[in-house]
Design a protein around this motif. Structure first.
Motif, short mmCIF file in Angstrom:
data_model
loop_
_atom_site.label_atom_id
_atom_site.label_comp_id
_atom_site.label_asym_id
_atom_site.label_seq_id
_atom_site.Cartn_x
_atom_site.Cartn_y
_atom_site.Cartn_z
N VAL A 142 0.84 -1.20 0.00
CA VAL A 142 0.00 0.00 0.00
C VAL A 142 0.87 1.25 0.00
N GLY A 143 1.94 1.23 0.79
CA GLY A 143 2.84 2.38 0.86
C GLY A 143 3.48 2.68 -0.48
N ILE A 144 3.91 1.64 -1.19
CA ILE A 144 4.51 1.84 -2.52
C ILE A 144 3.48 2.43 -3.48
N ALA A 145 2.26 1.90 -3.44
CA ALA A 145 1.21 2.41 -4.33
C ALA A 145 0.94 3.89 -4.06
N VAL A 146 0.79 4.25 -2.79
CA VAL A 146 0.52 5.65 -2.44
C VAL A 146 1.69 6.53 -2.87
N ALA A 147 2.91 6.08 -2.62
CA ALA A 147 4.09 6.86 -2.98
C ALA A 147 4.16 7.09 -4.49
N LEU A 148 3.87 6.04 -5.28
CA LEU A 148 3.90 6.18 -6.73
C LEU A 148 2.83 7.16 -7.22
N VAL A 149 1.64 7.05 -6.66
CA VAL A 149 0.56 7.96 -7.08
C VAL A 149 0.92 9.40 -6.76
N VAL A 150 1.38 9.65 -5.55
CA VAL A 150 1.73 11.02 -5.14
C VAL A 150 2.89 11.55 -5.98
N ALA A 151 3.91 10.71 -6.16
CA ALA A 151 5.07 11.15 -6.94
C ALA A 151 4.71 11.39 -8.40
N ALA A 152 3.84 10.54 -8.96
CA ALA A 152 3.44 10.71 -10.36
C ALA A 152 2.68 12.02 -10.56
N TRP A 153 1.73 12.31 -9.67
CA TRP A 153 0.99 13.56 -9.80
C TRP A 153 1.90 14.76 -9.53
N GLY A 154 2.85 14.60 -8.63
CA GLY A 154 3.80 15.68 -8.39
C GLY A 154 4.67 15.94 -9.61
N THR A 155 5.11 14.88 -10.26
CA THR A 155 5.91 15.02 -11.48
C THR A 155 5.12 15.71 -12.58
N ALA A 156 3.85 15.31 -12.74
CA ALA A 156 3.01 15.94 -13.76
C ALA A 156 2.79 17.41 -13.45
N HIS A 157 2.62 17.75 -12.18
CA HIS A 157 2.39 19.14 -11.78
C HIS A 157 3.64 19.98 -12.05
N ARG A 158 4.81 19.45 -11.71
CA ARG A 158 6.04 20.19 -11.98
C ARG A 158 6.27 20.37 -13.47
N SER A 159 5.95 19.33 -14.25
CA SER A 159 6.12 19.44 -15.70
C SER A 159 5.21 20.53 -16.26
N GLY A 160 3.99 20.60 -15.74
CA GLY A 160 3.08 21.64 -16.19
C GLY A 160 3.57 23.02 -15.82
#
Length: 203
Positions: free
Chosen positions: A169-187
């Motif tokens: 569960v921790g890995i899944a949450v970390a990936l989701v948060v990091a992925a959205w953070g990466t997309a936000h920074r890219s934007g």
């Protein structure tokens, strides 16, 4: 396997897999409360238990739930729990793959080795969960004379399963948060370049 999933996986697959897994778990909880009101089976020694429990705890729990409770465990809850590890494995797998796909905006760039390493965690969880379920089946068959080694094995497997599912569960949450953070920074970077150049950034 990853290349096939990267090409064919859709976001609705992720939603459905996670929704089914959560619904199945909730259904197990509701069935337990309906059959055994007030009995908490989703914690030590049967259920989520991050640490080991003493063999006497398993015997005490099986005694406390009574004959009807042991029958419910053997005929209803454990058969349902034989499905849950597979549902969770599928849910974790598609979530990990979706949020680590190479070349996608809402994803964490990971090496193939790292992606496979992450996928091993829910796989090991599911194996530990099935082994724990089998140990509990043996314990129910042996009750009230549960061998010490069998109770100890069930305890170790319960702790292992619990730790691995928390890690999954921790890995899944970390990936989701990091992925959205990466997309936000890219934007933000794209808007910044647009503001500096006065024209859309080249792709």
């Amino acid at each position: 396997m990853l290349s096939v999933l990267d090409r064919r996986l859709k976001f609705w697959h992720v939603l459905v897999a996670n929704g089914v897994a959560v619904a199945w778990f909730v259904g197990m909880g509701l069935a337990t409360q309906a059959a055994l009101p007030g009995v908490k089976l989703f914690r030590c020694p049967i259920g989520m238990c991050l640490g080991y429990y003493s063999p006497i705890e398993l015997h005490t729990t099986l005694t406390r739930v009574g004959r009807n409770g042991r029958q419910f465990l053997a005929e209803t809850l454990l058969p349902l729990d034989m499905v849950l590890p597979t549902l969770l494995l599928v849910a974790f797998t598609v979530t990990y793959v979706w949020f680590s796909r190479p070349g996608h905006a809402v994803a964490v760039p990971l090496s193939t080795g790292a992606r496979y390493a992450f996928l091993c965690v829910p796989l090991f969880y599911s194996l530990a969960d099935y082994a724990e379920n089998w140990a509990l089946v043996e314990s129910l068959q042996a009750y009230p004379n549960i061998p010490y080694r069998l109770a100890r094995r069930a305890s170790i497997l319960t702790a292992t399963k619990s730790q691995l599912v928390v890690a999954s569960v921790g890995i899944a949450v970390a990936l989701v948060v990091a992925a959205w953070g990466t997309a936000h920074r890219s934007g933000d970077d794209a808007h910044r370049r647009l503001g500096e150049d006065g024209r859309p950034p080249r792709r």
